[in-house]
Design a protein around this motif. Structure first.
Motif, PDB file in Angstrom:
ATOM      1  N   LYS A  19      -7.629   1.344  11.311  1.00 26.16           N
ATOM      2  CA  LYS A  19      -6.247   0.892  11.490  1.00 26.16           C
ATOM      3  C   LYS A  19      -5.285   2.055  11.682  1.00 26.16           C
ATOM      4  CE  LYS A  19      -6.887  -3.268   8.651  1.00 26.16           C
ATOM      5  NZ  LYS A  19      -6.472  -3.967   7.411  1.00 26.16           N
ATOM      6  N   MET A  46       0.838  -1.199   0.000  1.00 24.46           N
ATOM      7  CA  MET A  46       0.000   0.000   0.000  1.00 24.46           C
ATOM      8  C   MET A  46       0.872   1.247   0.000  1.00 24.46           C
ATOM      9  SD  MET A  46      -2.870   1.175   2.764  1.00 24.46           S
ATOM     10  CE  MET A  46      -3.897  -0.254   2.424  1.00 24.46           C
ATOM     11  N   GLU A  80      -7.376   3.614  -4.072  1.00 20.98           N
ATOM     12  CA  GLU A  80      -8.357   2.574  -4.386  1.00 20.98           C
ATOM     13  C   GLU A  80      -7.777   1.522  -5.330  1.00 20.98           C
ATOM     14  OE1 GLU A  80     -12.633   4.926  -3.974  1.00 20.98           O
ATOM     15  OE2 GLU A  80     -11.550   4.960  -5.890  1.00 20.98           O
ATOM     16  N   LEU A 132     -13.469   3.277  -1.845  1.00 18.03           N
ATOM     17  CA  LEU A 132     -13.426   3.816  -0.483  1.00 18.03           C
ATOM     18  C   LEU A 132     -14.619   4.714  -0.172  1.00 18.03           C
ATOM     19  CD1 LEU A 132      -9.604   4.645  -0.317  1.00 18.03           C
ATOM     20  CD2 LEU A 132     -10.816   2.790   0.863  1.00 18.03           C
ATOM     21  N   LEU A 191      -2.245   8.200   2.499  1.00 15.05           N
ATOM     22  CA  LEU A 191      -3.132   8.066   3.651  1.00 15.05           C
ATOM     23  C   LEU A 191      -3.574   9.397   4.253  1.00 15.05           C
ATOM     24  CD1 LEU A 191      -1.563   4.991   5.475  1.00 15.05           C
ATOM     25  CD2 LEU A 191      -3.671   5.094   4.140  1.00 15.05           C
ATOM     26  N   ALA A 213     -14.751  -0.786   3.329  1.00 16.45           N
ATOM     27  CA  ALA A 213     -13.292  -0.807   3.186  1.00 16.45           C
ATOM     28  C   ALA A 213     -12.671   0.459   3.765  1.00 16.45           C
ATOM     29  CB  ALA A 213     -12.917  -0.953   1.713  1.00 16.45           C
ATOM     30  N   ALA A 214     -13.358   1.593   3.577  1.00 17.35           N
ATOM     31  CA  ALA A 214     -12.848   2.857   4.116  1.00 17.35           C
ATOM     32  C   ALA A 214     -12.883   2.842   5.641  1.00 17.35           C
ATOM     33  CB  ALA A 214     -13.663   4.023   3.575  1.00 17.35           C
ATOM     34  N   ILE A 253      -5.595  -0.867  -3.086  1.00 20.06           N
ATOM     35  CA  ILE A 253      -6.298  -1.821  -2.217  1.00 20.06           C
ATOM     36  C   ILE A 253      -7.344  -2.636  -2.985  1.00 20.06           C
ATOM     37  CG2 ILE A 253      -5.929  -0.359  -0.198  1.00 20.06           C
ATOM     38  CD1 ILE A 253      -8.838   0.452  -0.325  1.00 20.06           C
ATOM     39  N   LEU A 257     -10.108   0.619   6.919  1.00 22.42           N
ATOM     40  CA  LEU A 257      -8.804   1.250   6.783  1.00 22.42           C
ATOM     41  C   LEU A 257      -8.624   2.352   7.814  1.00 22.42           C
ATOM     42  CD1 LEU A 257      -6.155   1.653   5.239  1.00 22.42           C
ATOM     43  CD2 LEU A 257      -7.402   3.104   3.616  1.00 22.42           C
TER      44      LEU A 257
END
Length: 283
Positions: A67, A1, A40, A47, A6, A60-61, A43, A64
């Protein structure tokens, strides 16, 4: 990634708005959208989805985001794991710093806006360029300066060892297709306003300009270090400008978040050491 994306993702997730995220990051909305698309693609999942006039995070968003404790934590992790610095470097000094280790060099984009967008979205870590900036989130440090020169082929039919003001403006020119601060390079550097040159060819590369000049009667322009490196190989003659002109100044530009980052700092120091050594060798 690609962890460099981010910060943009977190800003959009926090505000559930591309517009507000772009304002917070001080970049354009298209730059934010492009960063999200790149993330996107990494991954393999969307998102955000459209919801009415706005957007809504996908599962998925949410996963993520859960985390990631904070943008600061993420940036610290990036600093620890980073193996090289992504640098946009002007062709003016590319040949002087290309040997520096743990640096990935790319030529600076022609468009100033694209450079700033890439800095804010962390696509690039550092920029070395003739442009500057007054944005508070960016640190700008003078990096290097060089004398501008103009060049003609050795067997030019009209210009010999010296070039006069009349000859300079009578001949046709090759220009670098680049603008900074809404003006072109010659207008930036000349001590006084000068009349327009007769530009025959525009190119995005200094080396291409010199090659074209060697095969024509057109006048080229170049910082002295590149001129002295390539002129003997291309049978070009180096001239001083026939009017007062300021040195070409280059700046090191990076986001304030990296001011004290250990890896970023050591690579900046390595670049400065390389340019200092090269300048002394040329002198």
């Amino acid at each position: 990634m690609d962890l460099n994306l981010l910060t943009t993702f977190l800003a959009v997730y926090k505000h559930i708005s591309i517009t507000i995220a772009a304002e917070e990051l001080d970049v354009s909305q298209p730059a934010v959208s492009a960063a999200l698309k790149r993330l996107e693609s990494v991954i393999g999942k969307p998102l955000f989805v459209r919801e009415g006039r706005g957007i809504s995070p996908t599962g998925a968003a949410v996963a993520l985001a859960n985390k990631i404790e904070s943008p600061i934590t993420v940036l610290e992790t990036i600093g620890q794991q980073q193996e090289y610095l992504n640098v946009y470097c002007s062709e003016v000094v590319l040949h002087l710093v290309c040997h520096v280790e743990n640096i990935k060099l790319s030529e600076t984009p022609l468009e100033e806006k694209a450079i700033f967008d890439d800095l804010f979205t962390q696509k690039v870590d550092l920029v070395i360029d003739v442009m500057s900036s007054k944005q508070h989130s960016l640190i700008v440090e003078e990096f290097h300066q060089e004398e501008p020169t103009c060049l003609t082929r050795l067997d030019h039919p009209r210009i010999q060892s010296q070039i006069t003001l009349e000859e300079y403006f009578a001949e046709e020119h090759i220009a670098v297709k680049i603008t900074r601060n809404n003006t072109n390079t010659i207008n930036n550097l000349s001590e006084k306003p000068v009349e327009p040159r007769k530009v025959k060819i525009e190119t995005g590369s200094l080396s291409s300009m010199l090659i074209l000049s060697s095969e024509s009667d057109y006048i080229a322009s170049s910082p002295r270090s590149i001129a002295e490196k390539l002129a003997p190989k291309l049978n070009l003659r180096i001239h001083k400008y026939p009017f007062a002109i300021k040195p070409v100044k280059l700046y090191m530009i990076y986001h304030r978040r990296y001011a004290n980052d250990p890896f970023h700092k050591t690579r900046r120091e390595a670049l400065r050491a390389a340019i200092t050594y090269s300048s002394r060798s040329l002198g």
